[in-house]
Design a protein around this motif. Structure first.
Motif, mmCIF file in Angstrom:
data_model
loop_
_atom_site.group_PDB
_atom_site.id
_atom_site.type_symbol
_atom_site.label_atom_id
_atom_site.label_comp_id
_atom_site.label_asym_id
_atom_site.label_seq_id
_atom_site.Cartn_x
_atom_site.Cartn_y
_atom_site.Cartn_z
ATOM 1 N N ASN A 2 -46.429 -14.168 -22.937
ATOM 2 C CA ASN A 2 -46.127 -14.336 -24.358
ATOM 3 C C ASN A 2 -47.194 -13.674 -25.232
ATOM 4 O O ASN A 2 -48.249 -13.256 -24.745
ATOM 5 C CB ASN A 2 -45.912 -15.810 -24.710
ATOM 6 C CG ASN A 2 -47.189 -16.623 -24.667
ATOM 7 O OD1 ASN A 2 -48.262 -16.134 -24.992
ATOM 8 N ND2 ASN A 2 -47.068 -17.868 -24.270
ATOM 9 N N LEU A 3 -46.922 -13.587 -26.505
ATOM 10 C CA LEU A 3 -47.814 -12.877 -27.430
ATOM 11 C C LEU A 3 -49.209 -13.488 -27.506
ATOM 12 O O LEU A 3 -50.195 -12.760 -27.658
ATOM 13 C CB LEU A 3 -47.189 -12.827 -28.818
ATOM 14 C CG LEU A 3 -45.947 -11.941 -28.946
ATOM 15 C CD1 LEU A 3 -45.369 -12.034 -30.350
ATOM 16 C CD2 LEU A 3 -46.271 -10.498 -28.598
ATOM 17 N N GLU A 4 -49.292 -14.811 -27.392
ATOM 18 C CA GLU A 4 -50.607 -15.449 -27.439
ATOM 19 C C GLU A 4 -51.460 -15.042 -26.234
ATOM 20 O O GLU A 4 -52.654 -14.801 -26.362
ATOM 21 C CB GLU A 4 -50.464 -16.968 -27.505
ATOM 22 C CG GLU A 4 -49.932 -17.459 -28.839
ATOM 23 C CD GLU A 4 -49.713 -18.953 -28.851
ATOM 24 O OE1 GLU A 4 -49.230 -19.497 -27.826
ATOM 25 O OE2 GLU A 4 -50.034 -19.573 -29.871
ATOM 26 N N ILE A 5 -50.827 -14.949 -25.070
ATOM 27 C CA ILE A 5 -51.565 -14.538 -23.878
ATOM 28 C C ILE A 5 -51.973 -13.079 -23.989
ATOM 29 O O ILE A 5 -53.085 -12.702 -23.615
ATOM 30 C CB ILE A 5 -50.739 -14.796 -22.594
ATOM 31 C CG1 ILE A 5 -50.507 -16.304 -22.424
ATOM 32 C CG2 ILE A 5 -51.444 -14.221 -21.373
ATOM 33 C CD1 ILE A 5 -49.607 -16.674 -21.261
ATOM 34 N N VAL A 6 -51.095 -12.250 -24.535
ATOM 35 C CA VAL A 6 -51.420 -10.837 -24.742
ATOM 36 C C VAL A 6 -52.620 -10.713 -25.675
ATOM 37 O O VAL A 6 -53.548 -9.942 -25.423
ATOM 38 C CB VAL A 6 -50.196 -10.064 -25.298
ATOM 39 C CG1 VAL A 6 -50.584 -8.658 -25.732
ATOM 40 C CG2 VAL A 6 -49.089 -10.014 -24.266
ATOM 41 N N GLN A 10 -56.368 -9.259 -24.876
ATOM 42 C CA GLN A 10 -57.018 -8.233 -25.694
ATOM 43 C C GLN A 10 -58.421 -8.685 -26.094
ATOM 44 O O GLN A 10 -59.381 -7.927 -26.006
ATOM 45 C CB GLN A 10 -56.179 -7.955 -26.935
ATOM 46 C CG GLN A 10 -56.808 -6.965 -27.886
ATOM 47 C CD GLN A 10 -56.016 -6.850 -29.187
ATOM 48 O OE1 GLN A 10 -54.955 -7.437 -29.341
ATOM 49 N NE2 GLN A 10 -56.545 -6.089 -30.119
ATOM 50 N N LEU A 11 -58.556 -9.918 -26.520
ATOM 51 C CA LEU A 11 -59.861 -10.448 -26.915
ATOM 52 C C LEU A 11 -60.799 -10.544 -25.710
ATOM 53 O O LEU A 11 -61.994 -10.269 -25.819
ATOM 54 C CB LEU A 11 -59.689 -11.816 -27.587
ATOM 55 C CG LEU A 11 -58.943 -11.800 -28.923
ATOM 56 C CD1 LEU A 11 -58.613 -13.224 -29.366
ATOM 57 C CD2 LEU A 11 -59.751 -11.069 -29.982
ATOM 58 N N TYR A 12 -60.251 -10.913 -24.563
ATOM 59 C CA TYR A 12 -61.042 -10.974 -23.330
ATOM 60 C C TYR A 12 -61.561 -9.577 -22.986
ATOM 61 O O TYR A 12 -62.719 -9.415 -22.587
ATOM 62 C CB TYR A 12 -60.154 -11.521 -22.208
ATOM 63 C CG TYR A 12 -60.838 -11.704 -20.874
ATOM 64 C CD1 TYR A 12 -61.591 -12.837 -20.601
ATOM 65 C CD2 TYR A 12 -60.696 -10.748 -19.867
ATOM 66 C CE1 TYR A 12 -62.202 -13.020 -19.364
ATOM 67 C CE2 TYR A 12 -61.309 -10.917 -18.632
ATOM 68 C CZ TYR A 12 -62.049 -12.050 -18.381
ATOM 69 O OH TYR A 12 -62.649 -12.224 -17.164
ATOM 70 N N THR A 31 -56.846 -24.276 -22.157
ATOM 71 C CA THR A 31 -55.669 -23.393 -22.101
ATOM 72 C C THR A 31 -56.087 -21.954 -21.827
ATOM 73 O O THR A 31 -55.495 -21.263 -20.993
ATOM 74 C CB THR A 31 -54.868 -23.475 -23.422
ATOM 75 O OG1 THR A 31 -54.401 -24.812 -23.587
ATOM 76 C CG2 THR A 31 -53.696 -22.515 -23.423
ATOM 77 N N ILE A 32 -57.132 -21.503 -22.507
ATOM 78 C CA ILE A 32 -57.615 -20.126 -22.321
ATOM 79 C C ILE A 32 -58.105 -19.936 -20.893
ATOM 80 O O ILE A 32 -57.759 -18.943 -20.236
ATOM 81 C CB ILE A 32 -58.722 -19.778 -23.340
ATOM 82 C CG1 ILE A 32 -58.232 -19.957 -24.786
ATOM 83 C CG2 ILE A 32 -59.235 -18.357 -23.093
ATOM 84 C CD1 ILE A 32 -56.992 -19.171 -25.148
ATOM 85 N N TYR A 33 -58.890 -20.885 -20.395
ATOM 86 C CA TYR A 33 -59.366 -20.793 -19.014
ATOM 87 C C TYR A 33 -58.187 -20.765 -18.033
ATOM 88 O O TYR A 33 -58.203 -20.017 -17.055
ATOM 89 C CB TYR A 33 -60.312 -21.949 -18.674
ATOM 90 C CG TYR A 33 -61.723 -21.732 -19.154
ATOM 91 C CD1 TYR A 33 -62.554 -20.808 -18.527
ATOM 92 C CD2 TYR A 33 -62.238 -22.450 -20.235
ATOM 93 C CE1 TYR A 33 -63.862 -20.599 -18.956
ATOM 94 C CE2 TYR A 33 -63.545 -22.248 -20.671
ATOM 95 C CZ TYR A 33 -64.342 -21.324 -20.036
ATOM 96 O OH TYR A 33 -65.631 -21.111 -20.459
ATOM 97 N N ARG A 34 -57.156 -21.560 -18.295
ATOM 98 C CA ARG A 34 -55.973 -21.593 -17.418
ATOM 99 C C ARG A 34 -55.253 -20.248 -17.451
ATOM 100 O O ARG A 34 -54.880 -19.704 -16.413
ATOM 101 C CB ARG A 34 -55.020 -22.717 -17.845
ATOM 102 C CG ARG A 34 -53.785 -22.846 -16.952
ATOM 103 C CD ARG A 34 -52.927 -24.060 -17.295
ATOM 104 N NE ARG A 34 -52.699 -24.273 -18.704
ATOM 105 C CZ ARG A 34 -51.759 -23.634 -19.429
ATOM 106 N NH1 ARG A 34 -51.001 -22.737 -18.867
ATOM 107 N NH2 ARG A 34 -51.597 -23.916 -20.712
ATOM 108 N N TRP A 35 -55.081 -19.691 -18.659
ATOM 109 C CA TRP A 35 -54.424 -18.380 -18.782
ATOM 110 C C TRP A 35 -55.186 -17.314 -18.008
ATOM 111 O O TRP A 35 -54.597 -16.489 -17.323
ATOM 112 C CB TRP A 35 -54.313 -17.963 -20.239
ATOM 113 C CG TRP A 35 -53.303 -18.701 -21.045
ATOM 114 C CD1 TRP A 35 -52.339 -19.561 -20.609
ATOM 115 C CD2 TRP A 35 -53.156 -18.629 -22.467
ATOM 116 N NE1 TRP A 35 -51.604 -20.039 -21.668
ATOM 117 C CE2 TRP A 35 -52.086 -19.483 -22.816
ATOM 118 C CE3 TRP A 35 -53.828 -17.953 -23.477
ATOM 119 C CZ2 TRP A 35 -51.660 -19.641 -24.133
ATOM 120 C CZ3 TRP A 35 -53.406 -18.116 -24.786
ATOM 121 C CH2 TRP A 35 -52.327 -18.942 -25.110
ATOM 122 N N ILE A 36 -56.503 -17.326 -18.143
ATOM 123 C CA ILE A 36 -57.318 -16.331 -17.440
ATOM 124 C C ILE A 36 -57.165 -16.505 -15.930
ATOM 125 O O ILE A 36 -56.977 -15.532 -15.201
ATOM 126 C CB ILE A 36 -58.801 -16.424 -17.870
ATOM 127 C CG1 ILE A 36 -58.946 -16.006 -19.337
ATOM 128 C CG2 ILE A 36 -59.684 -15.557 -16.969
ATOM 129 C CD1 ILE A 36 -60.318 -16.272 -19.938
#
Length: 131
Positions: A2-6, A10-12, A31-36
């Motif tokens: 999804n766009l939030e993960i994209v 990008q920020l990562y 949530t960010i750690y999980r996405w990564i």
């Protein structure tokens, strides 16, 4: 994805910490750690691509361009295949655009360097006499 993960990816890639990403996106650090973790390969690739310089990308594509030209020299009939001809044109266009982008980046570096050294160009200096 999804766009939030994209956006997080990008920020990562820009070397933002998970805490900074969470704050900017409005999600929890967990949530960010999980996405990564769930998308580690994609996040790592994004960071690696971000770190590649225009010059490096240009060199890689230029080598691909040269290999393609060698294969065409070995088999000139391959140019009759529209896919081969199209691929050659696309690679050539990208190499050209990257070259122009590198020139602009070099010019920008020169301007920034001149500004940092305090180089000033003054036109039309007039001598004003006080009465």
């Amino acid at each position: 994805m999804n766009l939030e993960i994209v956006k997080a990816k990008q920020l990562y890639a820009e070397r933002k910490s998970p805490e900074e990403i969470a704050k900017e996106i409005g999600k929890s650090k967990a949530t960010i750690y999980r996405w990564i973790k769930e998308n580690q390969k994609a996040f790592d690739e994004a960071r690696a691509l971000e770190e590649m310089s225009t010059e490096t990308v240009s060199d890689v594509l230029d080598n691909a361009h040269k290999k393609m030209l060698v294969s065409i020299i070995e088999d000139p009939d391959s140019l009759k295949d529209p896919k081969v001809a199209d691929a050659l044109i696309k690679v050539a266009n990208v190499v050209e655009k990257l070259g122009l982008q590198k020139e602009r980046e070099d010019e920008k570096k020169i301007r920034l360097s001149e500004q940092q050294r305090g180089v000033i160009f003054v036109d039309d200096i007039k001598d004003i006499k006080e009465d």
